[in-house]
Design an enzyme around this catalytic site. Structure first.
Site, mmCIF file in Angstrom:
data_model
loop_
_atom_site.group_PDB
_atom_site.id
_atom_site.type_symbol
_atom_site.label_atom_id
_atom_site.label_comp_id
_atom_site.label_asym_id
_atom_site.label_seq_id
_atom_site.Cartn_x
_atom_site.Cartn_y
_atom_site.Cartn_z
ATOM 1 N N GLU A 42 32.453 3.754 26.483
ATOM 2 C CA GLU A 42 32.112 2.333 26.537
ATOM 3 C C GLU A 42 31.241 2.087 27.751
ATOM 4 O O GLU A 42 31.468 2.704 28.795
ATOM 5 C CB GLU A 42 33.383 1.480 26.670
ATOM 6 N N TYR B 178 22.764 7.876 27.905
ATOM 7 C CA TYR B 178 23.558 8.179 26.704
ATOM 8 C C TYR B 178 22.663 8.297 25.457
ATOM 9 O O TYR B 178 22.837 9.203 24.646
ATOM 10 C CB TYR B 178 24.639 7.112 26.488
HETATM 11 C C1 LIG Z 1 24.529 6.267 35.126
HETATM 12 C C2 LIG Z 1 24.464 7.384 36.173
HETATM 13 C C3 LIG Z 1 25.729 8.232 36.081
HETATM 14 C C4 LIG Z 1 23.242 8.257 35.898
HETATM 15 O O1 LIG Z 1 23.254 9.320 36.841
HETATM 16 P P1 LIG Z 1 21.896 9.913 37.461
HETATM 17 O O2 LIG Z 1 22.260 11.185 38.145
HETATM 18 O O3 LIG Z 1 21.219 8.886 38.273
HETATM 19 O O4 LIG Z 1 21.057 10.164 36.146
HETATM 20 P P2 LIG Z 1 20.051 11.379 35.847
HETATM 21 O O5 LIG Z 1 19.177 11.620 37.037
HETATM 22 O O6 LIG Z 1 20.828 12.522 35.313
HETATM 23 O O7 LIG Z 1 19.160 10.718 34.714
HETATM 24 C C5 LIG Z 1 19.431 10.930 33.372
HETATM 25 C C6 LIG Z 1 18.785 9.828 32.565
HETATM 26 O O8 LIG Z 1 19.454 8.607 32.771
HETATM 27 C C7 LIG Z 1 18.508 7.533 32.693
HETATM 28 N N1 LIG Z 1 18.446 6.850 33.972
HETATM 29 C C8 LIG Z 1 19.130 7.195 35.091
HETATM 30 N N2 LIG Z 1 18.883 6.309 36.074
HETATM 31 C C9 LIG Z 1 18.020 5.387 35.556
HETATM 32 C C10 LIG Z 1 17.407 4.223 36.072
HETATM 33 N N3 LIG Z 1 17.610 3.803 37.336
HETATM 34 N N4 LIG Z 1 16.626 3.512 35.254
HETATM 35 C C11 LIG Z 1 16.409 3.908 33.984
HETATM 36 N N5 LIG Z 1 16.951 5.027 33.430
HETATM 37 C C12 LIG Z 1 17.758 5.737 34.212
HETATM 38 C C13 LIG Z 1 17.173 8.170 32.341
HETATM 39 O O9 LIG Z 1 17.101 8.240 30.917
HETATM 40 C C14 LIG Z 1 17.344 9.559 32.923
HETATM 41 O O10 LIG Z 1 16.509 10.493 32.329
HETATM 42 P P3 LIG Z 1 15.051 10.791 32.981
HETATM 43 O O11 LIG Z 1 15.282 11.046 34.429
HETATM 44 O O12 LIG Z 1 14.598 11.989 32.217
HETATM 45 O O13 LIG Z 1 14.257 9.556 32.732
HETATM 46 C C15 LIG Z 1 24.290 6.781 37.604
HETATM 47 O O14 LIG Z 1 23.220 5.858 37.582
HETATM 48 C C16 LIG Z 1 25.519 6.107 38.151
HETATM 49 O O15 LIG Z 1 26.407 6.749 38.705
HETATM 50 N N6 LIG Z 1 25.591 4.760 37.988
HETATM 51 C C17 LIG Z 1 26.724 3.988 38.511
HETATM 52 C C18 LIG Z 1 27.974 4.253 37.709
HETATM 53 C C19 LIG Z 1 27.752 3.951 36.238
HETATM 54 O O16 LIG Z 1 27.191 2.929 35.868
HETATM 55 N N7 LIG Z 1 28.283 4.851 35.384
HETATM 56 C C20 LIG Z 1 28.216 4.699 33.936
HETATM 57 C C21 LIG Z 1 29.378 3.910 33.441
HETATM 58 S S1 LIG Z 1 29.365 3.727 31.658
#
Ligand SMILES: CC(C)(COP(=O)(O)OP(=O)(O)OC[C@H]1O[C@@H](n2cnc3c(N)ncnc32)[C@H](O)[C@@H]1OP(=O)(O)O)[C@@H](O)C(=O)NCCC(=O)NCCS
Length: 146
Positions: free
Chosen positions: A102, A114
């Site tokens: 979710e 996702y």
């Molecule tokens: C969501 C989260 C886990 C992603 O982790 P991350 O290490 O930054 O993500 P990645 O570097 O592996 O990126 C993977 C993909 O996510 C998406 N993405 C990540 N950050 C993004 C941003 N700021 N804006 C848009 N897309 C984003 C992109 O599709 C990216 O792929 P790309 O780099 O090829 O474009 C991180 O932003 C986070 O911890 N957020 C706070 C907690 C949270 O919201 N968790 C999810 C709860 S459902």
């Protein structure tokens, strides 16, 4: 970098990462409940520093992603995708053939991650998450494993 399961002694570091990354972070009690129950909490760490964490619950062939979080300083470096892959593989090893999760409908970063990993929207839980004095819908997603 390596993955390992969370220990109670990791709590302070994990809570700091969680509180800096989320508007509505898990509480210490949430992590304690997961540690005490059947959930698995996995940490990604390098040289003793924790970079992020992920929580899964797996039972009767279904996996649920309960939390995934990357330290603000380490975001956008592929670590979220790495943790997600690890949790999917781990869930498969525990007998799951489907993963559910979710996500807040405003969480565009997580939604993009996702979608890019093959998760599809299967429903909406209306007014599921707190958002200030209001509520926010949860997007329910799933993808098959294996
Ligand atoms: C969501 C989260 C886990 C992603 O982790 P991350 O290490 O930054 O993500 P990645 O570097 O592996 O990126 C993977 C993909 O996510 C998406 N993405 C990540 N950050 C993004 C941003 N700021 N804006 C848009 N897309 C984003 C992109 O599709 C990216 O792929 P790309 O780099 O090829 O474009 C991180 O932003 C986070 O911890 N957020 C706070 C907690 C949270 O919201 N968790 C999810 C709860 S459902």
């Amino acid at each position: 970098m390596k993955f390992r399961e969370m220990l109670a002694s990791d709590m302070d570091q994990v809570l700091t990462i969680e509180r800096n990354a989320y508007s509505h972070p898990w509480t210490e009690g949430s992590f304690r409940d997961s540690l005490a129950g059947n959930d698995e909490i996995w940490l990604l760490e390098t040289e003793g520093a924790i970079l992020g964490h992920g929580v899964i619950s797996v039972a009767v062939g279904e996996a649920h992603l309960l939390n995934i979080c990357v330290s603000v300083d380490s975001q956008r470096q592929g670590l979220g995708r790495l943790i997600l892959h690890y949790l999917l593989t781990r869930s498969e090893g525990l007998g799951a053939d489907i993963m559910f999760l979710e996500v807040r409908e405003s969480n565009s970063s997580a939604l993009a991650l996702y979608h890019s990993e093959g998760y599809q929207q299967i429903g909406v839980r209306k007014n599921y998450y707190p958002l200030g004095r209001e509520r926010e819908h949860a997007v329910v997603m799933s993808r098959s494993i294996g």
